[in-house]
Design a protein around this motif. Structure first.
Motif, PDB file in Angstrom:
ATOM      1  N   GLY A 162       0.815  -1.218   0.000  1.00 26.29           N
ATOM      2  CA  GLY A 162       0.000   0.000   0.000  1.00 26.29           C
ATOM      3  C   GLY A 162       0.841   1.255   0.000  1.00 26.29           C
ATOM      4  N   LYS A 184      -4.596   2.110   5.650  1.00 26.07           N
ATOM      5  CA  LYS A 184      -5.340   1.298   4.687  1.00 26.07           C
ATOM      6  C   LYS A 184      -4.451   0.269   4.000  1.00 26.07           C
ATOM      7  N   ALA A 188      -2.750  -3.288   2.965  1.00 26.12           N
ATOM      8  CA  ALA A 188      -3.068  -4.714   2.885  1.00 26.12           C
ATOM      9  C   ALA A 188      -2.024  -5.432   3.738  1.00 26.12           C
ATOM     10  N   GLU A 218      -5.964  -3.851  12.528  1.00 23.58           N
ATOM     11  CA  GLU A 218      -7.046  -3.026  11.977  1.00 23.58           C
ATOM     12  C   GLU A 218      -6.769  -1.529  12.106  1.00 23.58           C
ATOM     13  N   GLY A 236      -4.282  -1.292   8.859  1.00 19.31           N
ATOM     14  CA  GLY A 236      -4.729  -1.722   7.542  1.00 19.31           C
ATOM     15  C   GLY A 236      -6.216  -1.997   7.483  1.00 19.31           C
ATOM     16  N   GLU A 237      -6.680  -2.293   6.275  1.00 19.31           N
ATOM     17  CA  GLU A 237      -8.100  -2.602   6.117  1.00 19.31           C
ATOM     18  C   GLU A 237      -8.331  -3.897   5.327  1.00 19.31           C
ATOM     19  N   ASN A 238      -7.318  -4.379   4.637  1.00 19.22           N
ATOM     20  CA  ASN A 238      -7.416  -5.671   3.955  1.00 19.22           C
ATOM     21  C   ASN A 238      -6.453  -6.606   4.668  1.00 19.22           C
ATOM     22  N   ILE A 239      -6.970  -7.347   5.638  1.00 17.52           N
ATOM     23  CA  ILE A 239      -6.136  -8.139   6.545  1.00 17.52           C
ATOM     24  C   ILE A 239      -6.513  -9.608   6.392  1.00 17.52           C
ATOM     25  N   GLN A 240      -5.539 -10.422   5.987  1.00 18.63           N
ATOM     26  CA  GLN A 240      -5.834 -11.824   5.720  1.00 18.63           C
ATOM     27  C   GLN A 240      -4.789 -12.721   6.371  1.00 18.63           C
ATOM     28  N   GLN A 262      -3.046 -15.905   5.865  1.00 22.84           N
ATOM     29  CA  GLN A 262      -2.845 -16.701   4.657  1.00 22.84           C
ATOM     30  C   GLN A 262      -2.509 -18.158   4.940  1.00 22.84           C
ATOM     31  N   ASN A 303       2.415 -10.668  -4.533  1.00 16.98           N
ATOM     32  CA  ASN A 303       2.086  -9.249  -4.699  1.00 16.98           C
ATOM     33  C   ASN A 303       3.168  -8.531  -5.501  1.00 16.98           C
ATOM     34  N   TRP A 307      -3.369  -0.192  -8.822  1.00 23.01           N
ATOM     35  CA  TRP A 307      -2.892   0.752  -7.812  1.00 23.01           C
ATOM     36  C   TRP A 307      -1.737   1.573  -8.362  1.00 23.01           C
TER      37      TRP A 307
END
Length: 295
Positions: free
Chosen positions: A129, A138, A140, A158, A161-165, A167, A180, A220
């Motif tokens: 990001g 924000k 990832a 949180e 970031g806002e896209n939290i995975q 894996q 990525n 992006w």
């Protein structure tokens, strides 16, 4: 462990372009922060906002419940975690260590295994990001490690970031970051070629970007970095030298799996040439200079 602003002391190691904003967001959320970076003046802004300074990695380890690291290279990660005065020799039992550096998947696995022996929870959690995502909270965040530790730390992720995975197990976050970076590598070539094509055709590249960024060509990099290319703004949101490091790790990991990545190989070659021309500390958008250097 229950994460709270009253009871959770957070250590943060590395306050560069990304780390400074990430740490600042944790401070703004009300958490107590203990900062360490090799060059103290890089942490001045955070210290003025209320962060406490630690003079060594060991001091961070002994005083923090949760420690985030985001440094330059895998060698730095290995020293900070596994070195004689590293985190795993001094971290409190049952504390949480999260490396957000883009680093080697195998190193992440090694550190997690060492942490397990010490009863310390270790996650690899590289981010994407750039400076904008870090500043705006924000990012990832791609995480490898145990599910229980992930859920415990989710409130902190949180904030950044806002896209939290999650894996998968240790190393999975780093493998995801490699995917990525492989995606970005070829895309950056396409963005540069598109801008040069528009310029050669006599078009206004700013208008072209506005038209194509909302269609199938959108990315992006096109939205955030192409305008910087047009404006000759090469200030680093992400250093070329660090992208070269990432692509090198990705290429090595791909070869270990028997995978051929020609797009990645070409991008790495072009970036290395730009770096050799003195742009290693410029932002990745400076790749456009490769396409204009013969003019």
């Amino acid at each position: 462990m229950q994460i709270s602003t009253e009871n959770t002391k957070i250590g943060f190691i590395g306050t560069g372009v990304m780390g400074k904003s990430m740490a600042s967001n944790l401070l703004a959320a009300g958490f107590q922060l203990i900062i360490y970076t090799r060059t103290k003046h890089k942490a001045d802004d955070l210290l003025e906002k209320g962060a406490k300074w630690a003079s060594t990695v060991e001091e961070v380890a002994e005083n923090a419940d949760v420690i985030f690291t985001i440094v330059g290279f895998p060698s730095d990660v290995e020293e900070i975690y596994l070195g004689e005065n590293g985190l795993l020799h001094h971290a409190k039992e049952s504390s949480y260590l999260i490396d957000m550096t883009t680093s080697k998947p195998l190193l992440a696995e090694k550190i997690a295994a060492a942490g397990k022996k010490k009863n310390v929870h270790v996650l690899d959690a590289p981010v994407s990001g750039g400076d904008i995502g870090a500043r705006n909270g924000k990012l990832a965040i791609m995480i490898g490690g145990e599910q229980e530790a992930y859920h415990t730390l989710l409130p902190l992720f949180e904030i950044m970031g806002e896209n939290i995975q999650l894996q998968g197990p240790a190393g999975a976050g780093q493998h995801t970051k490699m995917a990525n970076q492989i995606t970005i590598a070829s895309n950056m070539i396409g963005v540069c070629e598109a801008i040069r094509y528009a310029q050669k055709a006599g078009l206004d590249p700013t208008k072209v970007i506005a038209s194509i960024s909302t269609g199938a060509a959108g990315s992006w990099s096109l939205t955030n970095l192409a305008p910087r290319m047009v404006a000759d703004d090469y200030a680093p949101g992400f250093f070329i030298k660090h992208f070269i490091k990432d692509m090198t790790i990705a290429l090595e990991s791909a070869k270990d799996m028997g995978l051929t990545t020609p797009g990645l190989e070409l991008s790495l070659q072009l970036y290395q040439e730009v770096a050799q021309d003195g742009e290693e500390n410029s932002g990745t958008q400076a790749l456009i200079k490769w396409f204009t250097k013969e003019e």
